[in-house]
Scaffold this active site. Structure first.
Site, mmCIF file in Angstrom:
data_model
loop_
_atom_site.group_PDB
_atom_site.id
_atom_site.type_symbol
_atom_site.label_atom_id
_atom_site.label_comp_id
_atom_site.label_asym_id
_atom_site.label_seq_id
_atom_site.Cartn_x
_atom_site.Cartn_y
_atom_site.Cartn_z
ATOM 1 N N PHE A 37 0.838 -1.205 0.000
ATOM 2 C CA PHE A 37 0.000 0.000 0.000
ATOM 3 C C PHE A 37 0.873 1.255 0.000
ATOM 4 C CE2 PHE A 37 -2.300 3.503 1.848
ATOM 5 C CZ PHE A 37 -3.559 3.401 1.292
ATOM 6 N N ASP A 38 1.839 1.286 0.924
ATOM 7 C CA ASP A 38 2.692 2.476 1.043
ATOM 8 C C ASP A 38 3.466 2.742 -0.239
ATOM 9 O OD1 ASP A 38 1.793 2.940 3.592
ATOM 10 O OD2 ASP A 38 3.403 1.794 4.547
ATOM 11 N N SER A 93 -3.259 11.489 9.944
ATOM 12 C CA SER A 93 -2.415 10.301 9.910
ATOM 13 C C SER A 93 -0.965 10.749 10.055
ATOM 14 C CB SER A 93 -2.675 9.618 8.583
ATOM 15 O OG SER A 93 -1.901 8.479 8.484
ATOM 16 N N LEU A 94 -0.030 9.846 9.825
ATOM 17 C CA LEU A 94 1.383 10.222 9.935
ATOM 18 C C LEU A 94 2.084 9.929 8.626
ATOM 19 C CD1 LEU A 94 2.460 8.610 13.335
ATOM 20 C CD2 LEU A 94 2.466 11.040 12.792
ATOM 21 N N GLU A 123 8.715 6.996 20.128
ATOM 22 C CA GLU A 123 7.738 6.097 20.748
ATOM 23 C C GLU A 123 7.478 4.903 19.858
ATOM 24 O OE1 GLU A 123 4.277 8.589 20.949
ATOM 25 O OE2 GLU A 123 5.419 10.174 21.924
ATOM 26 N N LYS A 125 5.173 2.624 17.562
ATOM 27 C CA LYS A 125 3.989 2.833 16.749
ATOM 28 C C LYS A 125 3.095 1.622 16.993
ATOM 29 C CE LYS A 125 2.600 3.947 12.027
ATOM 30 N NZ LYS A 125 1.353 3.259 12.139
ATOM 31 N N ASP A 127 0.148 -0.914 16.653
ATOM 32 C CA ASP A 127 -0.595 -1.339 15.472
ATOM 33 C C ASP A 127 -2.020 -1.712 15.872
ATOM 34 O OD1 ASP A 127 -0.956 -1.770 12.862
ATOM 35 O OD2 ASP A 127 0.113 -3.677 12.761
ATOM 36 N N GLU A 183 -4.390 4.571 20.638
ATOM 37 C CA GLU A 183 -4.667 3.396 19.821
ATOM 38 C C GLU A 183 -5.354 2.340 20.681
ATOM 39 O OE1 GLU A 183 -3.337 4.371 17.001
ATOM 40 O OE2 GLU A 183 -3.284 2.568 15.745
ATOM 41 N N TYR A 235 -1.303 8.552 23.290
ATOM 42 C CA TYR A 235 -0.034 9.165 22.905
ATOM 43 C C TYR A 235 -0.115 10.600 22.392
ATOM 44 C CZ TYR A 235 -1.821 6.939 18.643
ATOM 45 O OH TYR A 235 -2.634 6.517 17.621
ATOM 46 N N LYS A 298 8.559 12.328 17.151
ATOM 47 C CA LYS A 298 7.808 13.588 17.234
ATOM 48 C C LYS A 298 8.693 14.693 17.777
ATOM 49 C CE LYS A 298 3.725 10.969 18.607
ATOM 50 N NZ LYS A 298 2.838 10.573 19.694
ATOM 51 N N LYS A 322 8.630 2.785 9.610
ATOM 52 C CA LYS A 322 7.937 1.490 9.708
ATOM 53 C C LYS A 322 8.886 0.314 9.527
ATOM 54 C CE LYS A 322 3.604 1.228 8.211
ATOM 55 N NZ LYS A 322 2.365 1.458 7.468
ATOM 56 N N CYS A 416 -12.677 -35.559 -2.108
ATOM 57 C CA CYS A 416 -12.368 -35.389 -0.688
ATOM 58 C C CYS A 416 -11.271 -36.376 -0.278
ATOM 59 C CB CYS A 416 -13.631 -35.623 0.133
ATOM 60 S SG CYS A 416 -13.301 -35.640 1.896
ATOM 61 N N CYS A 419 -13.207 -38.964 2.258
ATOM 62 C CA CYS A 419 -14.285 -39.894 1.906
ATOM 63 C C CYS A 419 -14.414 -40.103 0.399
ATOM 64 C CB CYS A 419 -15.616 -39.418 2.484
ATOM 65 S SG CYS A 419 -16.228 -37.922 1.693
ATOM 66 N N CYS A 434 -16.191 -30.473 0.630
ATOM 67 C CA CYS A 434 -16.696 -31.831 0.486
ATOM 68 C C CYS A 434 -18.179 -31.746 0.837
ATOM 69 C CB CYS A 434 -15.971 -32.773 1.438
ATOM 70 S SG CYS A 434 -16.827 -34.353 1.588
ATOM 71 N N CYS A 440 -19.087 -37.915 5.532
ATOM 72 C CA CYS A 440 -17.622 -37.812 5.514
ATOM 73 C C CYS A 440 -17.098 -37.973 6.954
ATOM 74 C CB CYS A 440 -17.229 -36.460 4.930
ATOM 75 S SG CYS A 440 -15.474 -36.161 4.904
HETATM 76 S S1 IVH Z 1 0.875 10.336 16.918
HETATM 77 C C1 IVH Z 1 -1.221 13.852 14.249
HETATM 78 N N1 IVH Z 1 1.934 8.259 18.063
HETATM 79 O O1 IVH Z 1 -0.359 5.480 13.519
HETATM 80 C C2 IVH Z 1 -0.959 12.392 14.309
HETATM 81 N N2 IVH Z 1 0.396 7.874 16.298
HETATM 82 O O2 IVH Z 1 -0.025 5.472 10.632
HETATM 83 C C3 IVH Z 1 -0.600 11.998 15.683
HETATM 84 N N3 IVH Z 1 -0.060 5.488 15.875
HETATM 85 O O3 IVH Z 1 -2.841 7.829 12.835
HETATM 86 C C4 IVH Z 1 -0.379 10.550 15.779
HETATM 87 N N4 IVH Z 1 1.253 4.701 17.452
HETATM 88 O O4 IVH Z 1 -3.286 6.014 14.668
HETATM 89 C C5 IVH Z 1 1.089 8.682 17.106
HETATM 90 N N5 IVH Z 1 2.937 6.534 19.232
HETATM 91 C C6 IVH Z 1 2.094 6.950 18.290
HETATM 92 C C7 IVH Z 1 1.368 6.046 17.479
HETATM 93 C C8 IVH Z 1 0.516 6.560 16.484
HETATM 94 C C9 IVH Z 1 0.398 4.396 16.487
HETATM 95 C C10 IVH Z 1 -1.022 5.459 14.754
HETATM 96 C C11 IVH Z 1 -2.007 6.588 14.709
HETATM 97 C C12 IVH Z 1 -1.721 7.267 13.401
HETATM 98 C C13 IVH Z 1 -1.176 6.124 12.592
HETATM 99 C C14 IVH Z 1 -0.413 6.562 11.385
#
Ligand code: IVH
Length: 690
Positions: A37-38, A93-94, A123, A125, A127, A183, A235, A298, A322, A416, A419, A434, A440
């Site tokens: 995707f990315d 998003s990020l 920090e 990330k 999931d 999250e 976060y 950040k 990532k 199958c 059977c 089957c 079976c």
């Molecule tokens: S900060 C303004 N910190 O990852 C955006 N996001 O792929 C502030 N995520 O949308 C987000 N861990 O849902 C932040 N330590 C973390 C995170 C985090 C997971 C998620 C979050 C974000 C997505 C982006």
């Protein structure tokens, strides 16, 4: 790239990515890996930069993927519904990268933009699925999903069932009102447990803990959320005039107030520190009890965050690095074709044992014949295995450069393996089945084992007992268990008086097992534990389910076309009806204790749509409508008689009812119409917090 070609590719990528976003966020069943995707998104970004005239207004490069179950008033495919509220601050998003040099470039840009000395907060990330919590006067006021970034789904009721989210803060004072984002995630242990259950029920397992978390958060029955083992980590704090100068201070304060904040953070002064943090967690993440897909970096000082600002999609003050999914290369030795309880035949690869994410992998799923073809897999090939999160890992590719001349193409069986019955293909599911479900041996024994299992009838016996009973022709049908005698059992090898008595006692006790578990125990395809519960509560008895139309079945929360059709099919089969009759005669529970009785006929011929919350649960309200002779429907049309609006009804529903001139009634009116004026007698209500 030539101009017309660029135009075509931009359209194509926009389509693929928008579709992938929907599959990922709404249906929780991703079609592309994060990495794929990315990479496609990056390709689209580059093309749009060169040819901005071709960029679609709804380009996925310009908006965050939407998890809303309803957009533009249209309920999306799974038909579930939550109230929606606007976000006070857009939920973005990020920007992300898999390339450490891009992290360096981010740090340099920040340094240039800021000009003074500052720090970074690194920090994990997490999931999972993003959540925005609002606290007012120290109490949880509302929980919204990210939605489309502007409007989110209100999942407050569900969030209240997540154990580490406090409904009331400790150690005040706190700001009068603030938002804290984070999250919701599902730790590996809970994820494995859930998928194990789903696999046992032959339900599609969740592809990864993130999809499991997001699917669970959007369950309509909030009581079920409690059993899913979800957790939260926070976060990002937001609000007016918050008394902090750094992000770190804000998170420390949040932790002090009892909010869940990860301690796996580090304040870094430059790229060297950042890289140390990344390297450490790239290895250590494998030992964490939950999934992380990267590191978030950040700018720590809040005034500098403000200075750097935002693009339409991302903050300029943060970036995500990532991790790539871990892979291992190993040899494919052979393929087994396994027959499951519902007859589905699944190819499972036997591999030369290989180390992957801390475990030795010997078997991997190949899903179905189509997947085998797609991979062009041969026995003897070297294949890549990945632990996408499933219990058994999956094969993601073949290393063609290592293919030797003696590899052989596997042949998916036409019959199958157990059977010998010719398999049938379910095109929609790309699976072979089957069809000999009543003959079976594997299917019969798997059904018997399922019937006895803990969450079904809870009869103490294992696979070996079932095999013994089956081989001696004592039990071929689930109803046969109730005709077993001590004499029968004592003829079996290894059985003594005491073990026979214990087994019979356990069978006898199963007569008290509540209806919802009996329904689950019947092993109707796709009717897992939670679905059985919803259906049992909705209808109240097996007879009502047997006589229900497809349409009526679809009214049950969590029941879609596939499940409804499967139920109708089940009750068309004479053999199943005969089994049920025998089980009824044996004294099993085929009605819920509080079976909704017909209360009146006041709503006969009326079609009622409900919206919002009531003094009783939505399911109970639907049952009441039915008990008074009415029909409940999920959507408003010209045929609707009333819109029964509770607290916080959906604005779209109200608008639609008004535009069609449909009468809107409230709960009090409904109760007086049906002669049920005693509202207070309604079932115990969840305490309202505010
Ligand atoms: S900060 C303004 N910190 O990852 C955006 N996001 O792929 C502030 N995520 O949308 C987000 N861990 O849902 C932040 N330590 C973390 C995170 C985090 C997971 C998620 C979050 C974000 C997505 C982006």
């Amino acid at each position: 790239m030539e101009k017309t070609q660029a135009n075509i590719r931009i359209n194509e990528l926009t389509g693929i990515l928008n579709d992938a976003n929907r599959r990922y966020y709404v249906e929780n069943s991703p079609t592309l890996s994060d990495y794929e995707f990315d990479m496609l998104l990056k390709e689209l970004e580059a093309l749009e930069k060169e040819y901005p005239e071709f960029a679609a207004p709804d380009s996925p490069t310009q908006k965050v993927g939407s998890d809303l179950l309803r957009t533009n008033g249209k309920v999306q495919e799974n038909g579930k519904e939550f109230e929606q509220y606007p976000h006070r601050y857009p939920m973005l998003s990020l920007g992300n990268t898999y390339d450490i040099s891009e992290v360096e470039a981010f740090a340099e840009r920040a340094e240039k933009g800021i000009g003074n000395s500052f720090t970074f907060s690194c920090e994990l990330k997490f999931d999972g699925t993003a959540i925005c919590l609002t606290y007012r006067k120290g109490k949880l006021f509302r929980a919204l999903t990210r939605g489309d970034g502007t409007v989110g789904d209100d999942v407050t009721r569900n969030v209240k069932h997540i154990s580490n989210i406090p409904q009331v803060l400790t150690n005040g004072p706190w700001p009068e009102e603030f938002e804290i984002r984070g999250e919701i995630y599902m730790p590996w242990a809970a994820f494995d447990r859930l998928n194990e259950e789903r696999l046992k029920d032959e339900e599609q397992p969740f592809a990864n803990p993130r999809n499991a978390a997001s699917g669970s958060l959007k369950l309509i029955d909030s009581g079920m959320v409690a059993n899913r083992g979800l957790e939260c980590t926070l976060y990002h704090m937001l609000g007016e005039n918050l008394p902090f100068t750094t992000h770190d201070e804000a998170l420390k304060a949040a932790a002090h107030w009892g909010l869940p904040v990860s301690d796996k953070r580090m304040i870094c002064s430059g790229t060297e520190d950042i890289e140390t943090f990344i390297k450490y967690w790239d290895t250590e993440r494998k030992n964490l009890p939950f999934a992380t897909d990267g590191i978030v970096i950040k700018v720590n000082e809040l005034p500098y965050q403000e200075e750097l600002g935002y693009t339409a999609k991302f903050p300029r003050w943060a970036v995500a690095y990532k991790f790539k999914a871990e892979q291992a290369l190993t040899k494919l030795l052979s393929i087994d074709y396994q027959v499951g309880r519902t007859g589905a035949v699944t190819p499972v690869a036997n591999l030369e044992p290989v180390q992957l994410s801390g475990t030795v992998v010997k078997r991997a799923s190949l899903h179905n014949a189509e997947q085998m073809q797609l991979l062009d897999i041969h026995i003897g090939d070297y294949v890549y295995v990945e632990k996408g999160g499933e219990i058994i890992p999956k094969i993601t590719g073949v290393e063609l450069s290592q293919r030797s001349s003696d590899v052989t193409r596997p042949v998916f069986p036409e019959c199958c393996p157990d059977c010998g019955t010719r398999l049938v293909k379910d095109e929609a599911e790309a699976k072979s089945f089957c069809p000999n479900s009543d003959g079976c041996p594997t299917q019969i024994q798997a059904k018997l084992v399922h019937f006895l299992s803990r969450k079904a009838m809870n009869i103490i016996a294992g696979d070996a007992t079932v095999e013994q009973l089956y081989n001696r022709a004592l039990v071929w049908n689930i109803a046969d268990f109730y005709e077993l005698t001590k004499e029968h059992l004592l003829t079996l090898e290894g059985w003594k008086e005491r073990s026979a008595e214990r087994f019979l006692k356990s069978i006898d006790e199963s007569r008290k097992v509540p209806f919802e578990r009996v329904l689950y125990a019947l092993g109707i395809r796709y009717v897992g534990e939670t679905t059985a519960k919803s259906i049992a509560r909705h209808f109240g008895s097996i007879d009502k389910i047997e006589n229900a139309s497809l349409e009526t079945l679809l009214e049950v929360d969590d029941v879609g076309d596939v499940i409804a059709e499967s139920i109708v099919r089940y009750f068309k089969d004479e053999m199943n009806l005969d089994t049920i009759a025998r089980l009824k005669a044996a004294g099993l529970q085929f009605e819920t204790e509080e079976a909704p009785q017909a209360l009146s006929e006041t709503l006969k011929g009326k079609i009622i749509v409900i919206s919002g919350n009531f003094s009783i649960s939505r399911d109970e309200m639907k049952a009441l409508i039915v008990a008074h002779g009415g029909k409940n429907s999920g959507s408003i049309s010209g045929k609707t008689s009333y819109l029964l609006a509770g607290e916080k009804p959906g604005p779209e529903k109200i608008r639609k009812a008004e535009s069609l001139g449909i009468e809107i009634i409230d709960e009090a009116r409904f109760r007086s119409m049906t002669g049920m004026t005693d509202t207070a007698a309604a079932t115990e209500e969840e305490p309202t917090l505010f």
